[in-house]
Design a protein around this motif. Structure first.
Motif, PDB file in Angstrom:
ATOM      1  N   MET A 239       0.857  -1.170   0.000  1.00  0.00           N
ATOM      2  CA  MET A 239       0.000   0.000   0.000  1.00  0.00           C
ATOM      3  C   MET A 239       0.905   1.235   0.000  1.00  0.00           C
ATOM      4  SD  MET A 239      -2.774   1.204   2.903  1.00  0.00           S
ATOM      5  CE  MET A 239      -3.601  -0.331   2.901  1.00  0.00           C
ATOM      6  N   GLY A 240       0.598   2.156  -0.869  1.00  0.00           N
ATOM      7  CA  GLY A 240       1.392   3.370  -0.959  1.00  0.00           C
ATOM      8  C   GLY A 240       0.988   4.395   0.083  1.00  0.00           C
ATOM      9  N   PRO A 241       1.781   5.455   0.226  1.00  0.00           N
ATOM     10  CA  PRO A 241       1.501   6.468   1.244  1.00  0.00           C
ATOM     11  C   PRO A 241       0.162   7.174   1.060  1.00  0.00           C
ATOM     12  CG  PRO A 241       3.545   6.971   0.037  1.00  0.00           C
ATOM     13  CD  PRO A 241       2.996   5.712  -0.518  1.00  0.00           C
ATOM     14  N   SER A 242      -0.227   7.416  -0.177  1.00  0.00           N
ATOM     15  CA  SER A 242      -1.491   8.107  -0.423  1.00  0.00           C
ATOM     16  C   SER A 242      -2.679   7.209  -0.055  1.00  0.00           C
ATOM     17  CB  SER A 242      -1.576   8.524  -1.888  1.00  0.00           C
ATOM     18  OG  SER A 242      -2.768   9.236  -2.115  1.00  0.00           O
ATOM     19  N   ALA A 243      -2.617   5.951  -0.447  1.00  0.00           N
ATOM     20  CA  ALA A 243      -3.692   5.004  -0.108  1.00  0.00           C
ATOM     21  C   ALA A 243      -3.770   4.832   1.403  1.00  0.00           C
ATOM     22  CB  ALA A 243      -3.455   3.660  -0.787  1.00  0.00           C
ATOM     23  N   PHE A 244      -2.611   4.741   2.066  1.00  0.00           N
ATOM     24  CA  PHE A 244      -2.596   4.605   3.521  1.00  0.00           C
ATOM     25  C   PHE A 244      -3.271   5.807   4.187  1.00  0.00           C
ATOM     26  CE2 PHE A 244      -0.710   5.655   7.621  1.00  0.00           C
ATOM     27  CZ  PHE A 244      -1.069   4.531   8.343  1.00  0.00           C
ATOM     28  N   GLU A 245      -2.937   6.999   3.708  1.00  0.00           N
ATOM     29  CA  GLU A 245      -3.508   8.214   4.295  1.00  0.00           C
ATOM     30  C   GLU A 245      -5.033   8.218   4.178  1.00  0.00           C
ATOM     31  OE1 GLU A 245      -3.407  13.012   3.545  1.00  0.00           O
ATOM     32  OE2 GLU A 245      -1.596  11.860   3.101  1.00  0.00           O
ATOM     33  N   GLN A 246      -5.545   7.721   3.042  1.00  0.00           N
ATOM     34  CA  GLN A 246      -6.986   7.703   2.820  1.00  0.00           C
ATOM     35  C   GLN A 246      -7.707   6.673   3.693  1.00  0.00           C
ATOM     36  OE1 GLN A 246      -8.755   9.897   0.876  1.00  0.00           O
ATOM     37  NE2 GLN A 246      -6.774  10.903   0.803  1.00  0.00           N
TER      38      GLN A 246
ATOM     39  N   PRO B  50      -2.088   2.000  21.356  1.00  0.00           N
ATOM     40  CA  PRO B  50      -3.522   1.754  21.541  1.00  0.00           C
ATOM     41  C   PRO B  50      -4.401   2.544  20.564  1.00  0.00           C
ATOM     42  CG  PRO B  50      -2.653   3.061  23.359  1.00  0.00           C
ATOM     43  CD  PRO B  50      -1.481   2.623  22.533  1.00  0.00           C
ATOM     44  N   LEU B  51      -3.868   3.622  19.995  1.00  0.00           N
ATOM     45  CA  LEU B  51      -4.640   4.407  19.032  1.00  0.00           C
ATOM     46  C   LEU B  51      -4.795   3.681  17.691  1.00  0.00           C
ATOM     47  CD1 LEU B  51      -3.242   7.983  19.764  1.00  0.00           C
ATOM     48  CD2 LEU B  51      -5.419   6.991  20.507  1.00  0.00           C
ATOM     49  N   ASP B  52      -3.943   2.663  17.443  1.00  0.00           N
ATOM     50  CA  ASP B  52      -4.051   1.881  16.208  1.00  0.00           C
ATOM     51  C   ASP B  52      -5.346   1.074  16.165  1.00  0.00           C
ATOM     52  OD1 ASP B  52      -1.657   2.834  15.237  1.00  0.00           O
ATOM     53  OD2 ASP B  52      -0.492   1.067  15.832  1.00  0.00           O
ATOM     54  N   ASN B  53      -5.993   0.887  17.304  1.00  0.00           N
ATOM     55  CA  ASN B  53      -7.261   0.161  17.360  1.00  0.00           C
ATOM     56  C   ASN B  53      -8.418   1.136  17.573  1.00  0.00           C
ATOM     57  OD1 ASN B  53      -8.909  -2.086  17.250  1.00  0.00           O
ATOM     58  ND2 ASN B  53      -8.777  -2.476  19.434  1.00  0.00           N
ATOM     59  N   SER B  54      -8.262   2.338  17.019  1.00  0.00           N
ATOM     60  CA  SER B  54      -9.294   3.366  17.163  1.00  0.00           C
ATOM     61  C   SER B  54      -9.483   4.082  15.834  1.00  0.00           C
ATOM     62  CB  SER B  54      -8.887   4.380  18.239  1.00  0.00           C
ATOM     63  OG  SER B  54      -7.900   5.261  17.740  1.00  0.00           O
ATOM     64  N   ALA B  55     -10.483   4.961  15.788  1.00  0.00           N
ATOM     65  CA  ALA B  55     -10.743   5.745  14.577  1.00  0.00           C
ATOM     66  C   ALA B  55      -9.915   7.023  14.539  1.00  0.00           C
ATOM     67  CB  ALA B  55     -12.230   6.090  14.489  1.00  0.00           C
ATOM     68  N   VAL B  56      -9.049   7.217  15.517  1.00  0.00           N
ATOM     69  CA  VAL B  56      -8.181   8.399  15.494  1.00  0.00           C
ATOM     70  C   VAL B  56      -7.164   8.210  14.369  1.00  0.00           C
ATOM     71  CG1 VAL B  56      -6.486   9.768  16.777  1.00  0.00           C
ATOM     72  CG2 VAL B  56      -8.466   8.792  17.970  1.00  0.00           C
ATOM     73  N   HIS B  57      -7.095   9.187  13.482  1.00  0.00           N
ATOM     74  CA  HIS B  57      -6.185   9.110  12.342  1.00  0.00           C
ATOM     75  C   HIS B  57      -4.753   9.260  12.825  1.00  0.00           C
ATOM     76  CE1 HIS B  57      -4.406   9.880   8.435  1.00  0.00           C
ATOM     77  NE2 HIS B  57      -5.561   9.474   7.892  1.00  0.00           N
ATOM     78  N   PRO B  58      -3.829   8.477  12.265  1.00  0.00           N
ATOM     79  CA  PRO B  58      -2.418   8.554  12.685  1.00  0.00           C
ATOM     80  C   PRO B  58      -1.836   9.963  12.673  1.00  0.00           C
ATOM     81  CG  PRO B  58      -2.729   6.646  11.297  1.00  0.00           C
ATOM     82  CD  PRO B  58      -4.025   7.412  11.278  1.00  0.00           C
ATOM     83  N   GLU B  59      -2.327  10.825  11.781  1.00  0.00           N
ATOM     84  CA  GLU B  59      -1.791  12.186  11.757  1.00  0.00           C
ATOM     85  C   GLU B  59      -2.204  12.978  13.000  1.00  0.00           C
ATOM     86  OE1 GLU B  59      -5.189  14.247   8.882  1.00  0.00           O
ATOM     87  OE2 GLU B  59      -3.245  13.723   8.034  1.00  0.00           O
ATOM     88  N   ARG B  60      -3.104  12.445  13.813  1.00  0.00           N
ATOM     89  CA  ARG B  60      -3.547  13.116  15.044  1.00  0.00           C
ATOM     90  C   ARG B  60      -3.029  12.430  16.316  1.00  0.00           C
ATOM     91  NH1 ARG B  60      -3.590  17.006  12.403  1.00  0.00           N
ATOM     92  NH2 ARG B  60      -5.289  17.446  10.978  1.00  0.00           N
ATOM     93  N   TYR B  61      -2.203  11.389  16.151  1.00  0.00           N
ATOM     94  CA  TYR B  61      -1.659  10.686  17.320  1.00  0.00           C
ATOM     95  C   TYR B  61      -0.865  11.627  18.220  1.00  0.00           C
ATOM     96  CZ  TYR B  61      -2.701   5.982  15.442  1.00  0.00           C
ATOM     97  OH  TYR B  61      -3.303   4.840  14.983  1.00  0.00           O
ATOM     98  N   ALA B  62      -0.046  12.481  17.615  1.00  0.00           N
ATOM     99  CA  ALA B  62       0.788  13.398  18.413  1.00  0.00           C
ATOM    100  C   ALA B  62      -0.095  14.324  19.246  1.00  0.00           C
ATOM    101  CB  ALA B  62       1.707  14.203  17.499  1.00  0.00           C
ATOM    102  N   LEU B  63      -1.215  14.738  18.689  1.00  0.00           N
ATOM    103  CA  LEU B  63      -2.149  15.600  19.416  1.00  0.00           C
ATOM    104  C   LEU B  63      -2.709  14.866  20.637  1.00  0.00           C
ATOM    105  CD1 LEU B  63      -3.736  18.279  19.472  1.00  0.00           C
ATOM    106  CD2 LEU B  63      -5.424  17.185  18.013  1.00  0.00           C
ATOM    107  N   VAL B  64      -3.115  13.610  20.456  1.00  0.00           N
ATOM    108  CA  VAL B  64      -3.651  12.819  21.579  1.00  0.00           C
ATOM    109  C   VAL B  64      -2.548  12.576  22.607  1.00  0.00           C
ATOM    110  CG1 VAL B  64      -4.697  10.625  22.241  1.00  0.00           C
ATOM    111  CG2 VAL B  64      -5.438  11.765  20.146  1.00  0.00           C
ATOM    112  N   GLU B  65      -1.344  12.321  22.133  1.00  0.00           N
ATOM    113  CA  GLU B  65      -0.215  12.122  23.057  1.00  0.00           C
ATOM    114  C   GLU B  65       0.040  13.386  23.875  1.00  0.00           C
ATOM    115  OE1 GLU B  65       2.765  10.810  20.287  1.00  0.00           O
ATOM    116  OE2 GLU B  65       1.823   8.821  20.112  1.00  0.00           O
ATOM    117  N   GLN B  66      -0.106  14.550  23.249  1.00  0.00           N
ATOM    118  CA  GLN B  66       0.059  15.824  23.968  1.00  0.00           C
ATOM    119  C   GLN B  66      -1.038  15.992  25.011  1.00  0.00           C
ATOM    120  OE1 GLN B  66       2.725  18.034  23.723  1.00  0.00           O
ATOM    121  NE2 GLN B  66       1.742  18.777  25.595  1.00  0.00           N
TER     122      GLN B  66
END
Length: 185
Positions: A1-8, A21-37
């Motif tokens: 899977m390419g980066p664009s498909a992964f992002e979608q 634990p966020l990998d088993n949620s609907a939180v998008h990986p680009e927002r993980y840092a926000l949740v970590e903060q």
């Protein structure tokens, strides 16, 4: 899977028992840092936020609003952390066609059958009753009252009860009625 498909698709993927634990949620990986903060600001780990309504209510979301992330996105993230893995789709209603009918030739006037509204027009609604040919419920047969617009009575994909009025096998037409019947199955 390419980066664009992964992002979608990343926000739709769930990875049970993942390291994060966020990998088993609907939180998008680009927002993980926000949740970590958020977790860091609360003095806990991300896992300590998941499913903890009281702790999540203490988070001041306005603090995390930025040019990239607005309040609606932050609210969605909190809802997901509160109830991880929830399915946002409506509960699907089970539906089965009448087992007695499979072909137009199986129909008998007066039969009451379950159906699904497949199309709505100005002159009525087409209903799938499981015989490979949708039947028409004319606008005058949608309800026990005057109907000026079929969408007042039915909606697309609605489960309904219909009565077979007439079958024209030669022209492959089925006339149905919803009068004197309940709308939902």
């Amino acid at each position: 899977m390419g980066p664009s498909a992964f992002e979608q698709c990343a926000g739709f993927m769930r990875i049970p028992d993942a390291r994060n634990p966020l990998d088993n949620s609907a939180v998008h990986p680009e927002r993980y840092a926000l949740v970590e903060q958020m977790a860091k600001d609360c003095g806990c780990a991300v896992v300590d936020l998941i499913g903890k309504s009281e702790r999540l209510k203490q988070i001041d979301l306005k603090r995390y609003v930025s040019g990239e992330v607005g309040l609606p996105t932050l609210t969605d993230i909190i809802h997901e952390l509160e109830k991880p893995g929830r399915d946002p789709r409506e509960e699907l209603e089970e539906f089965n066609f009448d087992e007695r009918v499979h072909e137009v030739s199986d129909l008998i006037p007066g039969m009451i059958l379950p159906g699904i509204v497949t199309n709505i027009t100005k002159f009525g609604a087409f209903v799938d009753i499981g015989v490979h040919q949708d039947g028409l419920v004319h606008i005058s047969q949608l309800a026990n009252r005057f109907v000026s617009d079929p969408t007042e009575v039915v909606k697309l994909h609605q489960h309904v009860q219909v009565r077979v009025l007439e079958i024209d096998i030669r022209r492959n037409r089925i006339s149905l009625s919803m009068r004197d019947l309940k709308r939902g199955v």
